[in-house]
Design a protein around this motif. Structure first.
Motif, short mmCIF file in Angstrom:
data_model
loop_
_atom_site.label_atom_id
_atom_site.label_comp_id
_atom_site.label_asym_id
_atom_site.label_seq_id
_atom_site.Cartn_x
_atom_site.Cartn_y
_atom_site.Cartn_z
N LEU A 94 0.86 -1.61 -0.60
CA LEU A 94 0.03 -0.22 0.42
C LEU A 94 0.74 0.95 -0.53
N GLY A 95 1.89 1.39 -1.05
CA GLY A 95 2.83 1.91 -1.12
C GLY A 95 2.15 4.02 -1.26
N THR A 96 0.66 4.06 -2.21
CA THR A 96 -0.04 4.92 -2.06
C THR A 96 -0.37 5.89 -0.37
N ALA A 97 -1.32 4.64 -0.12
CA ALA A 97 -1.45 4.88 1.42
C ALA A 97 -0.36 5.41 2.63
N GLY A 98 0.72 4.49 1.88
CA GLY A 98 1.57 4.55 2.79
C GLY A 98 2.89 6.07 2.66
#
Length: 230
Positions: A172-176
């Motif tokens: 969940l790179g975008t969430a991070g």
């Protein structure tokens, strides 16, 4: 599996009771719905209402096929709040699980095991084991904290770096990145030429917070649809 969804997120389902699922908030009914394992939970936790007691009794009626009315709950697994069910013994009779209180006499007698087969031990309460779920709650928790306590709540030091790293580790790179941006916007304070703090850019924080809330809503929708096979 037959299911219909209304604008109010109500579901009309045909399910087979499988047993109980032990969760932190209390046991809920595990059912099978067209090959999809479904968790039916209490729509209200008020102790004076029979929601939980009815769920426990229905969970004991393993193998019973029921038509139920439930309200969709967004989750990465098939989950819904049970509102009403067909009576386990009287076809065509409906039970409002928040008002009507079922009794043991309302349940069908358990089927005896075949005489030729050895007696099987009683089935225990299910403890559902699922693979690690996407830890989107790490971002949602910060969104809710800001909504209830304001921007300054997120400006306090904490385990934000660990949370962002965990989100990246689960893909969940975008969430991070959104979490990093949200915390940076909360803590950012510029100074003038004399070193005095300038007013916080509340407009920027509001835009970042709104993007974070919109992102979590969309991911919840996608995970929920995937859990139902959609």
């Amino acid at each position: 599996m037959r299911r219909t969804s209304q604008p109010s997120d109500s579901l009309h389902l045909e399910v087979t009771a499988v047993g109980a699922v032990r969760e932190a908030a209390g046991d809920c009914l595990l059912a099978e719905c067209g090959g999809v394992p479904l968790r039916l939970t209490a729509a209200h936790d008020h102790p004076a209402l029979p929601h939980r007691d009815n769920l426990r009794l229905l969970a004991a009626a393993r193998g019973s096929r029921l038509r139920v009315i439930a309200r969709l709950a967004a989750a990465p697994h098939a989950r819904a709040h049970l509102l009403a069910t067909e009576h386990p013994m009287r076809a065509g009779s409906r039970v409002d699980v928040g008002l009507d209180r079922l009794q043991h006499a309302d349940l069908p007698a358990p089927a005896p095991p075949p005489s030729a087969a050895p007696a099987a031990p009683a089935a225990p309460v299910h403890v559902l084991r699922t693979p690690d779920e996407a830890p989107l709650h790490l971002l949602r928790r910060r969104i809710e904290q800001a909504a209830s306590g304001g921007r300054r709540v997120l400006a306090f030091p904490g385990d934000s770096a660990a949370d962002a790293h965990r989100l990246h580790r689960h893909g969940l790179g975008t969430a991070g990145d959104i979490l990093d941006g949200l915390l940076a916007a909360a803590a950012e304070r510029s100074r003038d030429a004399f070193g005095r703090l300038l007013p916080a850019d509340t407009g920027r924080f509001a835009r970042v917070w709104l993007a974070a809330a919109r992102y979590t809503d969309e991911v919840d929708r996608v995970l929920c649809a995937a859990a139902w096979g959609g």
